[in-house]
Motif scaffolding. Structure first.
Motif, short mmCIF file in Angstrom:
data_model
loop_
_atom_site.label_atom_id
_atom_site.label_comp_id
_atom_site.label_asym_id
_atom_site.label_seq_id
_atom_site.Cartn_x
_atom_site.Cartn_y
_atom_site.Cartn_z
N VAL A 39 0.84 -1.20 0.00
CA VAL A 39 0.00 0.00 0.00
C VAL A 39 0.88 1.25 0.00
CG1 VAL A 39 -1.89 -1.18 1.17
CG2 VAL A 39 -0.17 0.04 2.52
N PRO A 40 0.33 2.39 -0.42
CA PRO A 40 1.13 3.63 -0.46
C PRO A 40 1.65 4.02 0.92
CG PRO A 40 -0.88 3.88 -1.74
CD PRO A 40 -1.02 2.60 -0.99
N LYS A 41 2.88 4.52 0.92
CA LYS A 41 3.49 5.04 2.13
C LYS A 41 4.21 6.34 1.79
CE LYS A 41 5.48 2.44 5.18
NZ LYS A 41 4.50 2.47 6.28
N ALA A 42 4.43 7.14 2.80
CA ALA A 42 5.16 8.39 2.61
C ALA A 42 6.66 8.10 2.64
CB ALA A 42 4.78 9.40 3.69
N ALA A 43 7.10 7.26 1.74
CA ALA A 43 8.50 6.85 1.66
C ALA A 43 8.74 6.23 0.29
CB ALA A 43 8.84 5.84 2.76
N VAL A 44 10.02 6.09 -0.06
CA VAL A 44 10.42 5.43 -1.30
C VAL A 44 11.17 4.16 -0.93
CG1 VAL A 44 11.83 5.63 -3.39
CG2 VAL A 44 10.51 7.60 -2.57
N PRO A 45 10.52 2.99 -1.01
CA PRO A 45 11.20 1.75 -0.63
C PRO A 45 12.24 1.34 -1.66
CG PRO A 45 8.96 1.30 -1.36
CD PRO A 45 9.11 2.78 -1.33
N LEU A 46 13.42 0.97 -1.17
CA LEU A 46 14.52 0.49 -1.99
C LEU A 46 14.83 -0.93 -1.56
CD1 LEU A 46 17.03 0.66 -3.84
CD2 LEU A 46 18.18 1.90 -1.98
N ILE A 47 14.75 -1.88 -2.50
CA ILE A 47 15.00 -3.29 -2.22
C ILE A 47 16.33 -3.68 -2.84
CG2 ILE A 47 14.14 -5.64 -2.41
CD1 ILE A 47 12.32 -3.78 -0.82
N LEU A 48 17.28 -4.04 -2.01
CA LEU A 48 18.59 -4.53 -2.45
C LEU A 48 18.54 -6.05 -2.36
CD1 LEU A 48 20.31 -1.79 -0.40
CD2 LEU A 48 20.54 -1.97 -2.89
N ASN A 49 18.49 -6.69 -3.49
CA ASN A 49 18.11 -8.10 -3.58
C ASN A 49 19.34 -8.99 -3.77
OD1 ASN A 49 16.72 -10.47 -3.88
ND2 ASN A 49 15.72 -9.92 -5.79
N PHE A 50 19.53 -9.97 -2.87
CA PHE A 50 20.64 -10.92 -2.95
C PHE A 50 20.16 -12.31 -3.38
CE2 PHE A 50 21.37 -8.24 1.00
CZ PHE A 50 21.96 -7.21 0.29
N GLY A 51 18.88 -12.43 -3.70
CA GLY A 51 18.30 -13.72 -4.07
C GLY A 51 17.67 -13.66 -5.44
N PRO A 52 16.69 -14.54 -5.70
CA PRO A 52 16.02 -14.54 -7.00
C PRO A 52 15.14 -13.31 -7.19
CG PRO A 52 14.98 -16.10 -5.51
CD PRO A 52 16.21 -15.61 -4.82
N PRO A 53 14.76 -13.00 -8.42
CA PRO A 53 13.94 -11.81 -8.68
C PRO A 53 12.57 -11.90 -8.02
CG PRO A 53 14.92 -12.62 -10.72
CD PRO A 53 15.15 -13.67 -9.67
N PHE A 54 12.00 -10.74 -7.72
CA PHE A 54 10.61 -10.63 -7.33
C PHE A 54 9.78 -10.36 -8.59
CE2 PHE A 54 12.65 -9.57 -3.35
CZ PHE A 54 11.81 -10.13 -2.39
N LEU A 55 8.51 -10.73 -8.52
CA LEU A 55 7.55 -10.29 -9.52
C LEU A 55 6.76 -9.15 -8.89
CD1 LEU A 55 6.23 -13.73 -10.84
CD2 LEU A 55 7.92 -12.23 -11.91
#
Length: 292
Positions: free
Chosen positions: A46-62
């Motif tokens: 859901v919307p949040k007052a932030a910009v989420p950054l995902i640094l991924n060390f595993g398989p891709p997300f969909l």
């Protein structure tokens, strides 16, 4: 640093605060996690007052992107999500291993060095924003000797990037602080008067540095407060009281805003067990796995 683990051992999260010098740039704590699930795990974001950054060390997300109507799942390795007033979905295929940092709106402006309205409603691969530096950062973090070292490396990377970009303008800093402290209930005209700039100029600068208009961000802040009150440890929540406390006109307005920002009504949210969270907040057993 706080470490959490499910009884079955299938999910582990490590939570730590960022460097104090990043207090204005990072919202909350760093979240590192590893998850093993019996099958794909779908979460509604859901919307949040932030910009989420995902640094991924595993398989891709969909991930679905609000910009394309939210109907197409696309694969992403490391990615970030621009400011939006629309919900999205993420799907993890059984195993995930990531580090999440939620940048504040103005933290994203300083760390990324971009006009933030270019990212509005979009999910973007990290390499499309940082170029070759994205792969180098993820490789360095993945190879760290444990989570404490990983968090320290991220501290340094964010401080370096923020030092190389423009600071936000004073009127945007003031307007954002007032919106945040009022949970989105201050009038936009009052913000312009307080900052000494025209309403049009404030809106234009806000969109560039935050990614949304002040009015759109105010909607998200009211919604976020309502989510917090709905999920607070208590008895049966009084939806009318929550609507009034968060600045909604009436129950119908409250329901419309929830449908728009979360894809369901407040009662639907509660029926799902409050299982509408940001990525990385909870183990697979608590994830929303039904139809959106």
């Amino acid at each position: 640093m706080l470490r959490q683990q499910t009884a079955a051992g299938g999910w582990e999260a490590v939570i730590a605060p960022p460097d104090p010098r990043l207090r204005a740039l990072v919202s909350g704590n760093y979240h590192g996690w590893t998850e093993h699930a019996a099958g794909p795990v779908t979460r509604r974001e859901v919307p949040k007052a932030a910009v989420p950054l995902i640094l991924n060390f595993g398989p891709p997300f969909l991930v679905t992107s609000p910009a394309d109507g939210g109907g197409t799942l696309r694969p992403y390795g490391s990615f970030l999500a621009g400011m939006t007033a629309l919900p999205a979905l993420t799907v993890a295929e059984r195993y995930s291993h990531c580090l999440q940092v939620n940048l504040t709106p103005l933290g994203a402006w300083q760390v990324l060095g971009l006009a933030m309205h270019e990212l509005t409603d979009r999910v973007v691969a990290l390499e499309d924003v940082l170029g070759p530096a994205a792969a180098l950062l993820v490789e360095e973090l993945a190879g760290a000797n444990g989570w404490p070292q990983r968090f320290g490396l991220l501290d340094l990377a964010l401080l370096r990037r923020a030092a190389g970009h423009r600071a936000p303008t004073p009127e945007v800093v003031h307007a954002l602080a007032r919106l945040d402290s009022s949970c989105g209930t201050v009038a936009i005209g009052a913000l312009a008067a307080e900052t000494g700039v025209s309403r049009r100029r404030l809106i234009d600068r806000f969109q560039v540095q935050v990614g949304l208009t002040p009015k759109a961000l105010a909607r998200i802040l009211r919604f976020n407060r309502a989510v917090g009150l709905l999920t607070a440890p208590q008895g049966e929540p009084d939806l009318a009281d929550i609507a009034l406390a968060c600045g909604f006109y009436d129950q119908a307005h409250f329901n419309r805003e929830f449908r728009s920002l979360a894809g369901c009504t407040p009662r639907g949210f509660l029926r799902d067990g409050g299982a509408i969270h940001e990525l990385g907040d909870f183990p697979a057993a608590e994830a929303f796995t039904g139809q959106p």
